[in-house]
Enzyme design. Structure first.
Site, PDB file in Angstrom:
ATOM      1  N   GLU A 134     -27.971  54.483  73.008  1.00 50.35           N
ATOM      2  CA  GLU A 134     -28.550  55.409  72.077  1.00 50.35           C
ATOM      3  C   GLU A 134     -28.844  55.037  70.684  1.00 50.35           C
ATOM      4  O   GLU A 134     -29.418  55.901  70.050  1.00 50.35           O
ATOM      5  CB  GLU A 134     -27.705  56.730  72.186  1.00 50.35           C
ATOM      6  CG  GLU A 134     -27.180  57.009  73.646  1.00 50.35           C
ATOM      7  CD  GLU A 134     -28.457  57.821  74.287  1.00 50.35           C
ATOM      8  OE1 GLU A 134     -29.542  57.760  74.128  1.00 50.35           O
ATOM      9  OE2 GLU A 134     -28.099  58.610  75.412  1.00 50.35           O
ATOM     10  N   TYR A 180     -23.906  80.472  59.892  1.00 51.21           N
ATOM     11  CA  TYR A 180     -23.579  79.229  59.850  1.00 51.21           C
ATOM     12  C   TYR A 180     -24.469  77.900  60.682  1.00 51.21           C
ATOM     13  O   TYR A 180     -24.605  76.932  59.873  1.00 51.21           O
ATOM     14  CB  TYR A 180     -22.048  79.227  60.085  1.00 51.21           C
ATOM     15  CG  TYR A 180     -21.417  79.885  59.252  1.00 51.21           C
ATOM     16  CD1 TYR A 180     -20.937  79.192  57.829  1.00 51.21           C
ATOM     17  CD2 TYR A 180     -20.852  81.153  59.463  1.00 51.21           C
ATOM     18  CE1 TYR A 180     -20.212  80.052  56.888  1.00 51.21           C
ATOM     19  CE2 TYR A 180     -20.133  81.836  58.197  1.00 51.21           C
ATOM     20  CZ  TYR A 180     -19.897  81.214  57.133  1.00 51.21           C
ATOM     21  OH  TYR A 180     -18.931  81.878  56.194  1.00 51.21           O
TER      22      TYR A 180
END
Length: 212
Positions: A71, A117
């Site tokens: 990745e 948040y």
């Protein structure tokens, strides 16, 4: 041993302790001067060796250490997009991976502004269309997106999150998992989302991104 190596190993152990990195899934990287340190392919985030990380240059040339995670193009795409990016976290955390199998909430964010948040620590998080793991074309698509963001969901795969420090990237990855769990818990029940004005004010106050 550099501080960057120690920070990355500690981050891996922390994420694994939270149950967000099952088996040998997930990969982490940190910018270290003009190089990128990344976890090797098949690494167990619970037991990273700070001296056994892979070293790449910004164009992906393998400079030292074991073979990198497949990745790595996604990580490098984040570093190229934003010189302020210091670390990248990619997880297969359960709830975020489940959410990545659903349609995106909007063009610019797979995840709606459900909690303060999420907006403060992550911000808008686009959904990238499915591609096989390690596909460089997906990384090129990430890099070319024409609006700001610090995290993405890979369709049918999971989150990739960047941050201005290792700690910030870890906290953002944890927050994506938490808001994903809340969304799945709510299911199809009506839920109040933050308004565009509320989300925008939070993002501006906390250095995040929410453009709609």
């Amino acid at each position: 041993m550099t501080s960057a190596r120690h920070d990355l190993a500690a981050a891996g152990a922390h994420l694994a302790s939270l149950g967000l990195s099952p088996g040998s899934s997930g990969n982490l990287s940190v910018r270290d001067g003009g190089r990128v340190l990344i976890t090797p392919t098949g690494a167990d985030l619970a037991a990273l060796d700070p001296d056994g990380l892979t070293v790449l240059d910004p164009d992906g040339t393998h400079l030292d250490g074991p073979r990198p995670s497949k990745e790595f193009p996604l990580h490098l795409a984040f570093y190229r997009r934003d010189p302020g990016t210091a670390a990248v976290v990619h997880l297969h955390s359960r709830h975020a991976a489940a959410l990545s199998c659903r349609p995106a909430w909007s063009e610019r964010s797979a995840i709606p502004p459900l909690t303060p948040y999420f907006v403060m620590r992550v911000g808008q998080t686009p959904l990238l269309p499915y591609a096989p793991p390690g596909d460089p074309g997906q990384a090129a698509e990430l890099e070319a997106l024409g609006f700001p963001f610090r995290a993405v969901l890979l369709q049918n795969h999971g989150p990739v999150v960047s941050g201005g420090s290792v700690r910030a990237a870890v906290e953002a990855a944890v927050e994506i998992e938490e808001v994903s769990a809340l969304l799945l818990l709510l299911g199809d029940r009506p839920a109040r989302l933050l308004t565009h004005e509320e989300a925008g004010a939070l993002a501006a106050a906390h250095g995040s991104v929410w453009t709609g």
